[in-house]
Scaffold this active site. Structure first.
Site, mmCIF file in Angstrom:
data_model
loop_
_atom_site.group_PDB
_atom_site.id
_atom_site.type_symbol
_atom_site.label_atom_id
_atom_site.label_comp_id
_atom_site.label_asym_id
_atom_site.label_seq_id
_atom_site.Cartn_x
_atom_site.Cartn_y
_atom_site.Cartn_z
ATOM 1 N N PRO A 232 17.875 51.893 53.956
ATOM 2 C CA PRO A 232 17.879 50.618 54.684
ATOM 3 C C PRO A 232 16.970 50.651 55.911
ATOM 4 O O PRO A 232 16.246 49.684 56.187
ATOM 5 C CB PRO A 232 19.347 50.441 55.094
ATOM 6 C CG PRO A 232 20.122 51.345 54.212
ATOM 7 C CD PRO A 232 19.223 52.492 53.906
ATOM 8 N N TYR A 233 17.021 51.749 56.634
ATOM 9 C CA TYR A 233 16.176 51.916 57.822
ATOM 10 C C TYR A 233 14.702 51.883 57.431
ATOM 11 O O TYR A 233 13.882 51.212 58.070
ATOM 12 C CB TYR A 233 16.541 53.244 58.484
ATOM 13 C CG TYR A 233 15.862 53.524 59.802
ATOM 14 C CD1 TYR A 233 16.193 52.812 60.945
ATOM 15 C CD2 TYR A 233 14.910 54.536 59.907
ATOM 16 C CE1 TYR A 233 15.588 53.088 62.160
ATOM 17 C CE2 TYR A 233 14.301 54.818 61.119
ATOM 18 C CZ TYR A 233 14.646 54.091 62.240
ATOM 19 O OH TYR A 233 14.041 54.367 63.441
#
Length: 252
Positions: free
Chosen positions: A144-145
């Site tokens: 996600p990052y």
């Protein structure tokens, strides 16, 4: 040939997430260079000028109304707010945690910029988006990052093209592993997931880098001052890694 200044005297700057860590270092460095600096943070304990959750449009809109009232405009924007997000393999990750990370890191950058640009157009200002080396490389267990930070670079490139004809410059800085509590937390979580000690993970991160060391928040701050100053007047649409030359993002 006249020398170009690295000073920011009288320029009005907003640093999002400026209450601690990299954001605080950027705010301090810009003040030292002569800028009039305000910061926002979701955490009121850091005593920001404005309390703002950048994932909420209403918060961001209210903040910019206050900035217009307090400063009368804006010359520099640093989109620094970010959260580390979950650490897990994709099939073991909570989809809601994925959404939250992207909503803050990518959506927050969009929301703040949406309201800042009318001010920056008036001043032919400068914008810096803080991405990360994970916005250039793949980064296992942190998808996600990575997705959000790759997206920040895409926004940077697109906005530089959209706004350049109006004299607004847009750049991104990609920090590597930055010393501090946030990186300590990243290391702790990764150690738990892969079954290693935090020191083993830390050593792995150091070995990713040609200079074999972590960098300091002040290194990011110095780059922000340069890009915002007259000395950086023709730099736009660029992605600047400040990472000691990361060779890989696989720490183990």
């Amino acid at each position: 040939m006249a020398s170009l200044s690295f000073r920011l005297d009288g320029l009005r700057a907003l640093i999002t997430g400026g209450g601690s860590g990299i954001g605080k270092s950027i705010a301090d460095a810009m003040r030292d260079a002569g800028a009039i600096v305000v910061v926002c943070d979701v955490n009121d304990s850091t005593q920001p000028n404005y309390i703002c959750d950048v994932s909420k449009t209403s918060d961001v809109e209210a903040m910019f109304k206050a900035i217009e009232r307090d400063l009368g405009g804006l010359d520099i924007l640093v989109n620094n707010v970010g959260v580390p997000g979950p650490t897990a393999r994709v099939d073991e990750m909570d989809p809601d945690a994925y959404d939250e990370c992207v909503r803050v890191n990518l959506g927050g950058t969009f929301r703040v910029t949406h309201f800042a640009v009318p001010m920056l157009l008036k001043t032919k200002g400068s914008m810096i988006n803080i991405s990360t080396s994970a916005g250039i490389f793949g980064y296992p267990l942190r998808s996600p990052y990575v997705a959000a930070k790759w997206g920040v670079i895409g926004l940077t490139k697109s906005w530089a093209m959209e706004l350049g004809e109006f004299g607004v410059r847009v750049n991104a800085i990609c920090p590597g592993s930055v010393s501090g509590p946030r990186m300590d937390g990243v290391i702790e979580r990764e150690a738990q997931v892969v079954g290693k000690t935090p020191q083993e993970i830390r050593t792995g991160y150091e070995k990713q880098v040609s200079l074999q060391t972590f960098i300091e928040p002040d290194d990011i701050a110095a780059s922000c001052v340069f890009l915002s100053s007259p000395a950086g007047r023709f730099i736009s649409g660029q992605v600047l890694p400040v990472d000691g030359n990361i060779e890989t993002m696989r720490s183990n």
